[in-house]
Design an enzyme around this catalytic site. Structure first.
Site, PDB file in Angstrom:
ATOM      1  N   LYS A  10       0.818  -1.210   0.000  1.00 53.02           N
ATOM      2  CA  LYS A  10       0.000   0.000   0.000  1.00 53.02           C
ATOM      3  C   LYS A  10       0.860   1.273   0.000  1.00 53.02           C
ATOM      4  CE  LYS A  10      -4.016  -2.114   2.284  1.00 53.02           C
ATOM      5  NZ  LYS A  10      -4.914  -2.015   3.477  1.00 53.02           N
ATOM      6  N   TYR A  50     -12.595  -1.479  -3.359  1.00 51.44           N
ATOM      7  CA  TYR A  50     -13.065  -1.588  -1.972  1.00 51.44           C
ATOM      8  C   TYR A  50     -14.582  -1.431  -1.854  1.00 51.44           C
ATOM      9  CZ  TYR A  50      -8.427  -1.818   0.179  1.00 51.44           C
ATOM     10  OH  TYR A  50      -7.176  -2.226   0.591  1.00 51.44           O
ATOM     11  N   PHE A  58     -15.103   4.163   7.421  1.00 52.71           N
ATOM     12  CA  PHE A  58     -13.731   4.464   7.003  1.00 52.71           C
ATOM     13  C   PHE A  58     -13.551   4.464   5.477  1.00 52.71           C
ATOM     14  CE2 PHE A  58     -13.848  -0.147   8.072  1.00 52.71           C
ATOM     15  CZ  PHE A  58     -13.458  -0.703   6.856  1.00 52.71           C
ATOM     16  N   ARG A  86      -2.405 -14.219   4.345  1.00 55.05           N
ATOM     17  CA  ARG A  86      -3.088 -13.516   5.443  1.00 55.05           C
ATOM     18  C   ARG A  86      -2.315 -13.718   6.753  1.00 55.05           C
ATOM     19  NH1 ARG A  86      -7.269  -9.891   4.312  1.00 55.05           N
ATOM     20  NH2 ARG A  86      -7.763 -10.134   6.513  1.00 55.05           N
ATOM     21  N   THR A  92      -5.465  -6.914  10.726  1.00 48.99           N
ATOM     22  CA  THR A  92      -5.725  -5.608  10.114  1.00 48.99           C
ATOM     23  C   THR A  92      -5.159  -4.477  10.962  1.00 48.99           C
ATOM     24  OG1 THR A  92      -7.785  -6.548   9.245  1.00 48.99           O
ATOM     25  CG2 THR A  92      -7.557  -4.135   9.193  1.00 48.99           C
ATOM     26  N   ARG A 103       2.525  -6.643   9.001  1.00 45.68           N
ATOM     27  CA  ARG A 103       1.852  -5.487   9.612  1.00 45.68           C
ATOM     28  C   ARG A 103       2.445  -5.152  10.973  1.00 45.68           C
ATOM     29  NH1 ARG A 103      -4.222  -6.993   7.492  1.00 45.68           N
ATOM     30  NH2 ARG A 103      -4.271  -5.573   5.704  1.00 45.68           N
ATOM     31  N   ASN A 113      -1.828   0.258   6.823  1.00 47.63           N
ATOM     32  CA  ASN A 113      -1.333  -1.003   7.369  1.00 47.63           C
ATOM     33  C   ASN A 113      -0.507  -1.821   6.379  1.00 47.63           C
ATOM     34  OD1 ASN A 113      -3.447  -1.774   5.786  1.00 47.63           O
ATOM     35  ND2 ASN A 113      -4.605  -2.823   7.384  1.00 47.63           N
TER      36      ASN A 113
END
Ligand code: ADP
Ligand code: MG
Length: 139
Positions: A10, A50, A58, A86, A92, A103, A113
Site C-alpha cells: 500500500k 473496496y 472508514f 493472510r 488488520t 503489519r 497497514n
C-alpha cells in the site's frame, strides 16, 4: 491446494521504500510472485476495489489513502496461498498483529497497514482479475 492471491503493497509502505523488504518476506515464506506491477490507483479504481466496504465509516478515508501514492500489486502463488499470505500479513490492526508479521513490523495504523491480501477464493479471483489479465501472469 495450490492457490493464487492478490497482494498490494500500500502507499504508506511504498512511500517508505519498504517494497523490497516486504517482497523478500513474501519470497522467504515460500510464496511465488507470478505477476507484479507498480501503479497509482485512480479514485474510480480504489472505489471499485473496496466496494465491499462502501457503507463503512472508514470508506472515504480508505479511498483517499489508497490513491495517495503508488502501490505495488502482485499475484502470489503457492500451497493455500490465500490463508498463508493472510497469516504472513498479520491482523488488520497492527496493534493486534502477531510478532514477525508484515503489519506488526511495518504498519503505521489500522488504515495505513502496509499491505492488502485477498481473504477468500472468490475475492482472490476477483482481485487478481481486477489488476491483471491472463497474459500478465507470467510466473
Ligand atoms: P484487511 O485488509 O485485513 O482484509 P478489511 O478488509 O476489514 O481488512 O479492511 C480493508 C482496509 O480498510 C484495511 O486493510 C485498512 O486499510 C482499512 N480499515 C479497516 N478497518 C479500518 C478502521 N477501523 N479504520 C480505518 N481504516 C480501516
Ligand atoms: Mg479485506
Amino acid at each position: 491446494m495450490i492457490q493464487q492471491t492478490l497482494s498490494i503493497i500500500k502507499p504508506d509502505a511504498v512511500a517508505r521504500s519498504l517494497q523490497g523488504e516486504i517482497l523478500a518476506m513474501i519470497q522467504k515464506s515460500g510464496l511465488r510472485i507470478v505477476a507484479m506491477k507498480m501503479i497509482r490507483l485512480t479514485r474510480a479504481q480504489a472505489e471499485a476495489f473496496y466496494e465491499v466496504h462502501k457503507d463503512r465509516p472508514f470508506y472515504a478515508d480508505l479511498v483517499e489513502y489508497m490513491t495517495s501514492g503508488p502501490v505495488v500489486c502482485s499475484v502470489l502463488e503457492g500451497e493455500n496461498a490465500i490463508a498463508a499470505y493472510r497469516t504472513l500479513m498479520g491482523a488488520t490492526n497492527p496493534a493486534n498483529a502477531a510478532e514477525g508479521t508484515i503489519r506488526r513490523l511495518y504498519a503505521e495504523s489500522v488504515q495505513a497497514n502496509a499491505v492488502h491480501g485477498s481473504d477468500a477464493p472468490e475475492t482472490a479471483a476477483r482481485e487478481v482479475a481486477f489488476f491483471f489479465s491472463r497474459t500478465e501472469i507470467a510466473g
